[in-house]
Design an enzyme around this catalytic site. Sequence first.
Site, PDB file in Angstrom:
ATOM      1  N   ASN A   7      12.831   6.723  -7.230  1.00  0.00           N
ATOM      2  CA  ASN A   7      11.504   7.329  -7.320  1.00  0.00           C
ATOM      3  C   ASN A   7      11.407   8.377  -6.225  1.00  0.00           C
ATOM      4  OD1 ASN A   7       8.801   7.954  -7.396  1.00  0.00           O
ATOM      5  ND2 ASN A   7       8.081   5.939  -6.724  1.00  0.00           N
ATOM      6  N   TRP A   8      11.549   9.630  -6.642  1.00  0.00           N
ATOM      7  CA  TRP A   8      11.561  10.712  -5.648  1.00  0.00           C
ATOM      8  C   TRP A   8      10.162  11.036  -5.132  1.00  0.00           C
ATOM      9  CZ3 TRP A   8      15.328  14.931  -8.068  1.00  0.00           C
ATOM     10  CH2 TRP A   8      16.592  14.336  -8.262  1.00  0.00           C
ATOM     11  N   LYS A   9       9.145  10.505  -5.767  1.00  0.00           N
ATOM     12  CA  LYS A   9       7.750  10.768  -5.391  1.00  0.00           C
ATOM     13  C   LYS A   9       7.511  12.287  -5.335  1.00  0.00           C
ATOM     14  CE  LYS A   9       7.653   6.285  -3.217  1.00  0.00           C
ATOM     15  NZ  LYS A   9       7.089   5.391  -2.217  1.00  0.00           N
ATOM     16  N   HIS A  96       2.346   2.416 -10.308  1.00  0.00           N
ATOM     17  CA  HIS A  96       2.872   2.379  -8.935  1.00  0.00           C
ATOM     18  C   HIS A  96       1.702   2.181  -7.965  1.00  0.00           C
ATOM     19  CE1 HIS A  96       4.661   3.628  -5.166  1.00  0.00           C
ATOM     20  NE2 HIS A  96       5.838   3.402  -5.719  1.00  0.00           N
ATOM     21  N   GLU A  98       0.959   3.494  -5.288  1.00  0.00           N
ATOM     22  CA  GLU A  98       0.348   4.732  -4.792  1.00  0.00           C
ATOM     23  C   GLU A  98      -0.623   5.302  -5.821  1.00  0.00           C
ATOM     24  OE1 GLU A  98       4.013   6.680  -3.691  1.00  0.00           O
ATOM     25  OE2 GLU A  98       4.295   5.169  -2.142  1.00  0.00           O
ATOM     26  N   GLU A 168       6.843  -4.650  -6.240  1.00  0.00           N
ATOM     27  CA  GLU A 168       6.859  -3.876  -5.002  1.00  0.00           C
ATOM     28  C   GLU A 168       5.723  -4.342  -4.103  1.00  0.00           C
ATOM     29  OE1 GLU A 168       8.879   0.189  -5.607  1.00  0.00           O
ATOM     30  OE2 GLU A 168       6.831   0.384  -6.293  1.00  0.00           O
ATOM     31  N   GLY A 174       7.684   2.130   1.955  1.00  0.00           N
ATOM     32  CA  GLY A 174       7.716   3.245   2.899  1.00  0.00           C
ATOM     33  C   GLY A 174       7.413   2.845   4.328  1.00  0.00           C
ATOM     34  N   SER A 213      11.184  -0.354   0.664  1.00  0.00           N
ATOM     35  CA  SER A 213      12.154  -0.197   1.758  1.00  0.00           C
ATOM     36  C   SER A 213      13.502  -0.848   1.461  1.00  0.00           C
ATOM     37  CB  SER A 213      11.577  -0.728   3.075  1.00  0.00           C
ATOM     38  OG  SER A 213      10.404  -0.026   3.410  1.00  0.00           O
ATOM     39  N   GLY A 234      12.609   4.275  -3.173  1.00  0.00           N
ATOM     40  CA  GLY A 234      11.906   5.495  -2.787  1.00  0.00           C
ATOM     41  C   GLY A 234      12.749   6.295  -1.814  1.00  0.00           C
ATOM     42  N   GLY A 235      12.478   6.129  -0.529  1.00  0.00           N
ATOM     43  CA  GLY A 235      13.134   6.921   0.514  1.00  0.00           C
ATOM     44  C   GLY A 235      14.648   7.032   0.356  1.00  0.00           C
TER      45      GLY A 235
HETATM   46  P1  PGA Z   1      10.389   2.985  -0.532  1.00  0.00           P
HETATM   47  O1  PGA Z   1       9.509   3.217  -1.850  1.00  0.00           O
HETATM   48  O2  PGA Z   1      11.770   2.590  -0.990  1.00  0.00           O
HETATM   49  O3  PGA Z   1      10.372   4.311   0.175  1.00  0.00           O
HETATM   50  O4  PGA Z   1       9.723   1.900   0.248  1.00  0.00           O
HETATM   51  C1  PGA Z   1       9.674   2.393  -2.966  1.00  0.00           C
HETATM   52  C2  PGA Z   1       8.677   2.788  -4.026  1.00  0.00           C
HETATM   53  O5  PGA Z   1       7.528   3.099  -3.692  1.00  0.00           O
HETATM   54  O6  PGA Z   1       9.002   2.812  -5.230  1.00  0.00           O
END
Ligand code: PGA
Length: 253
Positions: A7-9, A96, A98, A168, A174, A213, A234-235
């Site tokens: 997930n590149w956001k 998600h 977010e 998640e 994050g 994470s 994500g990251g």
């Molecule tokens: P993260 O994000 O790996 O940066 O914690 C995961 C996600 O939100 O899908």
Amino acid sequence: MKILAGNWKMNTTFEEGYNLIEALKNELSPERLGDVVVVLAPPVVQLTQAIDLLIDYPEMAVAAQNGHAKDSGAYTGEVSMAQLADAGADAVLIGHSERRQYFGETDQDVNAKVHAALNHELRPIVCVGEVLAERQSGDHLAIVEKQLRAAVAGVTPDLAENLVLAYEPVWAIGTGETATAAQAQEMHAHLRGVLRDLYGDLAQYLPILYGGSCKPSNGAELFAQPDVNGGLIGGASLVAADFIALVDQLQKA
Ligand code: PGA
């Protein structure tokens, strides 16, 4: 099925996205991937770039990060599931944390999006997870179960075989905090039980991904859990070497 989703956001330029995909293509041969399916979720403006670059790589799929439940209409700024499918996307992230936190998505919105995605043959990657206070309250299993039941309400068993679930914990996204492998397994086993209640034997085949994470330093331990079928990253999905290391860990799990 094992899935590693990136997930590149709201990150990457066109060029960065191109370079990332090329780096993955160079390293991730079908032999190296084994039974791992890679799903990349770039920003929506780069969706067709990703689809074009991966046209000859059926083992790497492309997902949108969000989609609107209505097919078309006066919804300025939105992109519909119908349009994502028409563009050639394979999957879509739904709910998600977010989206829930910053854009006010409710369980009802998530449910409508799940139905829309399934109607357009987009594989929904449905995200659920508790915030820190909910975990500290000790009710996290019940809270996340409620999210899952609401998200898939009305999804019939014949369509349910296309579902992918991502657990998640919001406190781990994050933040550098990760759920321990035991915490992840406890929740995944609980969610598997809910899916069994809803869909019977199909539940054992539905992938449940862990996200929050997840990185090369903890991936192997998380993926070794019996009910963890992959990751939503994500990251670490923005760094080709880290994402590839996670693919290797998942493949060996
Ligand atoms: P993260 O994000 O790996 O940066 O914690 C995961 C996600 O939100 O899908």
